[in-house]
Design an enzyme around this catalytic site. Structure first.
Site, mmCIF file in Angstrom:
data_model
loop_
_atom_site.group_PDB
_atom_site.id
_atom_site.type_symbol
_atom_site.label_atom_id
_atom_site.label_comp_id
_atom_site.label_asym_id
_atom_site.label_seq_id
_atom_site.Cartn_x
_atom_site.Cartn_y
_atom_site.Cartn_z
ATOM 1 N N GLU A 82 12.069 2.048 15.805
ATOM 2 C CA GLU A 82 10.599 1.907 15.760
ATOM 3 C C GLU A 82 9.985 2.743 16.887
ATOM 4 O O GLU A 82 10.411 2.669 18.032
ATOM 5 C CB GLU A 82 10.237 0.417 15.908
ATOM 6 C CG GLU A 82 8.798 0.122 16.269
ATOM 7 C CD GLU A 82 7.749 0.648 15.285
ATOM 8 O OE1 GLU A 82 7.904 0.450 14.071
ATOM 9 O OE2 GLU A 82 6.776 1.267 15.752
ATOM 10 N N GLU A 122 -4.352 3.327 -16.431
ATOM 11 C CA GLU A 122 -3.155 3.106 -15.596
ATOM 12 C C GLU A 122 -2.101 4.143 -15.989
ATOM 13 O O GLU A 122 -1.816 4.313 -17.165
ATOM 14 C CB GLU A 122 -2.640 1.674 -15.789
ATOM 15 C CG GLU A 122 -1.266 1.392 -15.220
ATOM 16 C CD GLU A 122 -1.126 1.715 -13.733
ATOM 17 O OE1 GLU A 122 -1.892 1.181 -12.921
ATOM 18 O OE2 GLU A 122 -0.237 2.527 -13.391
ATOM 19 N N LYS A 123 -1.537 4.828 -14.990
ATOM 20 C CA LYS A 123 -0.592 5.888 -15.361
ATOM 21 C C LYS A 123 0.842 5.391 -15.495
ATOM 22 O O LYS A 123 1.692 6.067 -16.046
ATOM 23 C CB LYS A 123 -0.682 7.066 -14.392
ATOM 24 C CG LYS A 123 -0.200 6.793 -13.020
ATOM 25 C CD LYS A 123 -0.248 8.063 -12.197
ATOM 26 C CE LYS A 123 0.032 7.687 -10.766
ATOM 27 N NZ LYS A 123 0.540 8.560 -9.896
ATOM 28 N N VAL A 138 6.165 -4.037 8.496
ATOM 29 C CA VAL A 138 6.426 -5.120 7.552
ATOM 30 C C VAL A 138 7.555 -4.764 6.584
ATOM 31 O O VAL A 138 8.498 -5.550 6.385
ATOM 32 C CB VAL A 138 5.139 -5.457 6.762
ATOM 33 C CG1 VAL A 138 5.340 -6.710 5.953
ATOM 34 C CG2 VAL A 138 3.979 -5.635 7.705
ATOM 35 N N GLY A 193 0.529 -2.558 -10.825
ATOM 36 C CA GLY A 193 0.487 -1.713 -9.628
ATOM 37 C C GLY A 193 1.707 -1.847 -8.739
ATOM 38 O O GLY A 193 2.770 -2.323 -9.157
ATOM 39 N N ASP A 200 -5.851 -0.578 -1.388
ATOM 40 C CA ASP A 200 -5.126 0.216 -0.392
ATOM 41 C C ASP A 200 -5.688 1.628 -0.228
ATOM 42 O O ASP A 200 -5.564 2.225 0.838
ATOM 43 C CB ASP A 200 -3.639 0.321 -0.772
ATOM 44 C CG ASP A 200 -2.922 -1.012 -0.658
ATOM 45 O OD1 ASP A 200 -3.583 -2.009 -0.319
ATOM 46 O OD2 ASP A 200 -1.702 -1.055 -0.906
ATOM 47 N N HIS A 225 4.517 -36.553 5.196
ATOM 48 C CA HIS A 225 5.769 -36.605 5.960
ATOM 49 C C HIS A 225 6.947 -36.782 5.010
ATOM 50 O O HIS A 225 6.847 -37.583 4.076
ATOM 51 C CB HIS A 225 5.700 -37.797 6.921
ATOM 52 C CG HIS A 225 6.970 -38.005 7.683
ATOM 53 N ND1 HIS A 225 7.335 -37.185 8.734
ATOM 54 C CD2 HIS A 225 7.961 -38.916 7.525
ATOM 55 C CE1 HIS A 225 8.501 -37.601 9.207
ATOM 56 N NE2 HIS A 225 8.913 -38.642 8.490
ATOM 57 N N GLY A 243 9.599 -0.168 12.152
ATOM 58 C CA GLY A 243 9.786 -1.617 12.346
ATOM 59 C C GLY A 243 8.537 -2.392 11.959
ATOM 60 O O GLY A 243 8.198 -3.388 12.586
#
Ligand code: NAI
Length: 450
Positions: free
Chosen positions: A199, A34-35, A179, A40, A306, A438, A177
């Site tokens: 957008e 991990e850099k 997330v 992350g 990703d 409820h 426009g």
């Protein structure tokens, strides 16, 4: 120095560390490279910091109507320095939690930038690691579009905004426009910043059900957020009044000036410097190309999260990381990555899973679409929440639940019930057997089944 392990994971985000836990459970010796910091984007520059800051800004906004709830407050103010300190403490706590699990699982973390030098060698600093498998989980970074003026002082990305520790801006323009754009529009409008969103496509949240985008646009408009769709920013210029975005809206020139400009037009995969020149990893549209088992064109080099494109969400990345390790171990277990809940932390919250009515129309699937307005839900009314709804999509013939979209209190939690239903092919009748407590927002699901 030379080391030999079973698995080198490059990237310590939710994809990387969850994969490492599964590898350790399966008896593999794993190393995470991990850099920056474990956790992350999600933990350090994404989900967790955003939701932490939003928790404060939402409470602040709620104070506007606090007397309705029988509470009187003399004075209200917001201090981003305090919010940032709280955020840092939370991140530290969560990072420590992950690190302690990592230690218990006997996983090694090496700080530095990993580079793949061959299909079984990874270099980090002056260390070379020989490994049976490599898992690339390097995620994405912020993306600046080719707009003139993007490099000006005051033009920022979500990374910088998540470190913001000053007085709220007077005015903020958001390019994009999607997330990120919508969550920040919500966050800063809550503290009184005047927001303009620009957008390019003809609606906000273009990847979600059309009605969700339309409803959110109406709610934000009521709160004074100015949203321009089918609008392209052509240039950003610095003037005495601030930063001016020149844009074209449906062919007409327009300009908006604000104190800062947030760029939120998507993110780009982190693949720079990741592998040596003679490693010929296949790349498609800037993302690492993988097969259904998350193998790249080198069968022992896998990629998840990703960096492989598709749906860029932390929970999807974690599921892919686990699935990749199951494949390395030759296990049949798989997390169902076809049923993915998406959540947007606006106010009200938005969540969606499975297909929408538009998807069904496109794919010629005959459906029943049941919608329940949350203005008729007791918990919504007593909480003083905005209008919203729960929509459930089922197959017309079999009544199998195929999708759900919701905009209401705790939508991001409620969506799990429908995710379970879809993943297990439950019908409307199966869910009708379930008692919803409820008074809760979840009663809206029961009401939307009829
Ligand atoms: P996005 O892809 O959701 O939205 C980017 C938007 O910018 C699109 O609507 C696009 O049409 C627009 N756009 C692109 N170029 C433009 C231009 N030049 N001018 C005007 N508009 C332009 O990307 P975003 O919002 O940056 O988020 C990045 C990733 O992070 C997404 O995959 C998202 O799902 C994920 N994310 C998830 C969150 C969550 O689960 N709650 C929160 C934040 C981000």
């Amino acid at each position: 120095m030379f080391k030999k392990v079973d698995l080198v994971i490059i990237g310590g985000g939710p994809a990387g560390y969850e994969a490492a836990f599964k590898a350790a459970d399966g008896g593999m010796k794993a190393i995470i490279i991990e850099k920056e910091a474990i956790g992350g984007t999600c933990l350090n520059h994404g989900c967790i910091p955003t939701k932490t800051i939003m928790h404060s800004t939402e409470l602040y906004k709620k104070l506007e109507t606090i007397d309705e709830f029988g509470i009187a407050l003399e004075k209200k103010s917001i201090n981003f320095e305090v919010i940032q300190n709280r955020k840092e403490e939370i991140l530290e706590k969560l990072r420590n939690g992950i690190l302690s699990r990592i230690r218990k699982s006997d996983i090694e973390v090496v700080l530095g930038e990993g580079k793949i030098v061959s299909n079984n060698l990874v270099r980090v600093g002056d260390e070379t690691i020989e490994t049976k498998f490599i898992l690339i989980a390097t995620g994405t970074g912020t993306l600046l579009p080719p707009i003139k003026g993007c490099d000006l002082d005051g033009v920022i990305t979500s990374d910088e905004l998540l470190e913001y520790n000053k007085k709220p801006f007077g005015a903020l323009t958001i390019i994009g426009g999607g997330v990120i754009g919508m969550e920040f529009a919500n966050m800063f409008s809550d503290v009184g910043t005047s927001i303009t969103v620009i957008e390019a496509l003809d609606r906000i949240l273009p990847n979600m059900d059309k009605e969700l985008g339309q409803s959110l646009k109406m709610i934000l408009k009521k709160r004074g957020v100015d949203i321009h769709t089918s609008s392209f920013v052509e240039e950003i210029i610095k003037s005495n009044e601030g930063l001016s975005c020149k844009y074209k809206e449906k062919g007409k020139e327009a300009v908006v000036t604000s104190d800062a400009v947030l760029i939120a037009v998507g993110r780009k995969p982190n693949i720079n410097n990741l592998y040596a020149a003679d490693v010929e990893l296949e790349i498609e549209k800037g993302c690492i190309k993988v097969n259904d088992n998350y193998q790249t064109n080198y069968p022992n080099i896998y990629a998840v999260g990703d960096v492989i494109g598709g749906i860029q969400l932390a929970h999807v990345a974690s599921a892919e990381g686990k699935n990749a390790v199951y494949h390395m171990l030759g296990k049949e277990d798989r997390i169902d990555v076809n049923v993915i809940p998406s959540c947007i932390y606006t106010n009200p919250e938005i969540a969606s899973v499975g297909i929408t009515a538009d998807d069904a129309k496109r794919e010629n699937i005959k459906i029943i679409a049941n919608k329940f307005p949350m203005l008729a839900n007791g918990k919504t009314i007593l909480s003083g929440m905005d209008r919203g709804y729960i929509k459930i999509i089922a197959d017309e013939k079999s009544h199998k639940i195929l999708g759900a979209q919701m905009m209401c209190g705790r939508a991001t939690d409620l969506i799990s019930e429908l995710t379970v239903a879809i993943a297990n092919e439950l019908t409307l009748e199966d869910l009708k057997k379930v008692i919803h407590p409820h008074p809760t927002f979840s009663e809206g699901i029961g009401d939307a089944l009829n």
